[in-house]
Write an enzyme that holds these catalytic residues in place. Structure first.
Site, PDB file in Angstrom:
ATOM      1  N   SER A 148     -10.451   2.905  -5.210  1.00  0.00           N
ATOM      2  CA  SER A 148     -11.722   2.382  -6.094  1.00  0.00           C
ATOM      3  C   SER A 148     -12.333   1.187  -5.137  1.00  0.00           C
ATOM      4  O   SER A 148     -11.408   0.467  -4.571  1.00  0.00           O
ATOM      5  CB  SER A 148     -10.999   1.836  -7.341  1.00  0.00           C
ATOM      6  OG  SER A 148     -12.107   1.086  -8.076  1.00  0.00           O
ATOM      7  N   TYR A 163      -5.005  -2.744 -12.055  1.00  0.00           N
ATOM      8  CA  TYR A 163      -5.749  -1.639 -11.558  1.00  0.00           C
ATOM      9  C   TYR A 163      -6.196  -1.980 -10.332  1.00  0.00           C
ATOM     10  O   TYR A 163      -6.066  -1.401  -9.355  1.00  0.00           O
ATOM     11  CB  TYR A 163      -6.892  -1.321 -12.524  1.00  0.00           C
ATOM     12  CG  TYR A 163      -7.811  -0.347 -11.987  1.00  0.00           C
ATOM     13  CD1 TYR A 163      -7.840   1.101 -12.600  1.00  0.00           C
ATOM     14  CD2 TYR A 163      -9.227  -0.365 -11.188  1.00  0.00           C
ATOM     15  CE1 TYR A 163      -8.422   2.067 -11.955  1.00  0.00           C
ATOM     16  CE2 TYR A 163      -9.765   0.357 -10.758  1.00  0.00           C
ATOM     17  CZ  TYR A 163      -9.693   1.856 -11.186  1.00  0.00           C
ATOM     18  OH  TYR A 163     -10.447   2.733 -10.668  1.00  0.00           O
ATOM     19  N   LYS A 167      -4.974   0.015  -7.034  1.00  0.00           N
ATOM     20  CA  LYS A 167      -5.852   0.787  -6.045  1.00  0.00           C
ATOM     21  C   LYS A 167      -5.780   0.347  -4.654  1.00  0.00           C
ATOM     22  O   LYS A 167      -6.196   1.063  -3.508  1.00  0.00           O
ATOM     23  CB  LYS A 167      -7.169   0.668  -6.715  1.00  0.00           C
ATOM     24  CG  LYS A 167      -7.421   1.525  -8.027  1.00  0.00           C
ATOM     25  CD  LYS A 167      -7.146   2.904  -7.681  1.00  0.00           C
ATOM     26  CE  LYS A 167      -7.355   3.697  -9.002  1.00  0.00           C
ATOM     27  NZ  LYS A 167      -7.132   5.191  -8.869  1.00  0.00           N
TER      28      LYS A 167
END
Length: 258
Positions: A148, A163, A167
């Site tokens: 990401s 998150y 990532k």
């Protein structure tokens, strides 16, 4: 053989985790349109079967659904075996399943932290190594892990420390595998999407109010479309990307460029 012929995926067998919807479904569709047979790997069996039927009908390719909890080592091993048995091999693996919790760090429970780590990072290790063992034996293969732009920046205004951290871990894991397997025929790369207009994002009561803010900050002034990942997915699965390994491909409309 010309460049467009080398971009074709005829005869290749590929799986996509988290393939029943969103970015995974878009990538699976593009791969099938380019000639690959595809396995839709998802924990939601009903959605996986519906997506597989839809893509098969639209493309004429063999598309199967494989119900899998990608955080379970035994289920991941079984999934790879099923893909090989039913599709006749495994040429490329797209490890895309993931989740995001927008919770301030000081309010996040350890249970929720582990939930994100398990799905976003541990599952990528399990799937990459399971697919990698098969590919190393056959001497070739391409693994593409979904990272990401959040591996490169801290998103705002929403808090999402788990998150972002996972990532970033996906990128470093993938680079490590790329180096370990470079001389053994297996390539490993990552794709790092920016804000994408998936059905989930566009319908989320928590995220919909943020879209205008994101678009105001975005150089292109809009969200990406899931189908805008298809070209990169086909490239990385195809023989044209034979010199590409250990790379992270940002597809974020220049969001991280400023």
């Amino acid at each position: 053989m010309g460049i467009l012929d080398r971009m074709r995926l005829d005869g290749k067998s590929i799986y996509v985790t988290g393939g029943a919807q969103g970015l995974g479904k878009a990538m699976a569709t593009g791969l099938a349109e380019a000639g690959a047979d595809v396995a839709i790997v998802d924990i939601n069996e009903e959605k996986a079967k519906a997506t597989a039927d839809e893509i098969a009908q639209a493309t004429g390719q063999k598309v199967i659904a494989v119900k899998t909890d990608v955080t379970d080592p035994e289920e991941v091993e079984a999934m790879v075996n099923t893909v090989v048995d039913q599709l006749g091999g495994l040429d490329a693996a797209f490890n895309n399943a993931g989740m995001c919790l927008n919770v301030p760090a000081e309010e996040m429970s350890y249970e929720d932290w582990l939930k994100v780590v398990n799905l976003n990072l541990n599952s990528v290790f399990l799937c990459s190594t399971a697919a990698g063992r098969y590919m190393l034996k056959q001497g070739h293969g391409s693994i593409v892990n979904t990272a990401s732009m959040s591996a490169h920046i801290v998103n705002r205004p929403q808090p999402q420390c788990s998150y972002n951290a996972t990532k970033n871990g996906v990128i470093q894991l993938s680079k490590s595998l790329a180096i370990e397997w470079a001389k053994r025929g297996v390539r490993v790369n990552t794709m790092s999407p920016g804000y994408m207009g998936t059905d989930l994002t566009l319908s989320s009561p928590d995220l919909k109010p943020l879209i205008k803010t994101w678009n105001d900050w975005a150089p292109l002034g809009r969200l990406g479309k899931p189908e805008e990942l298809q070209g990169m997915a086909v490239y990385l699965a195809s023989d044209t990307s034979s010199f590409s390994t250990g790379e992270d491909y940002l597809i974020d409309g220049a969001f991280t460029a400023w």
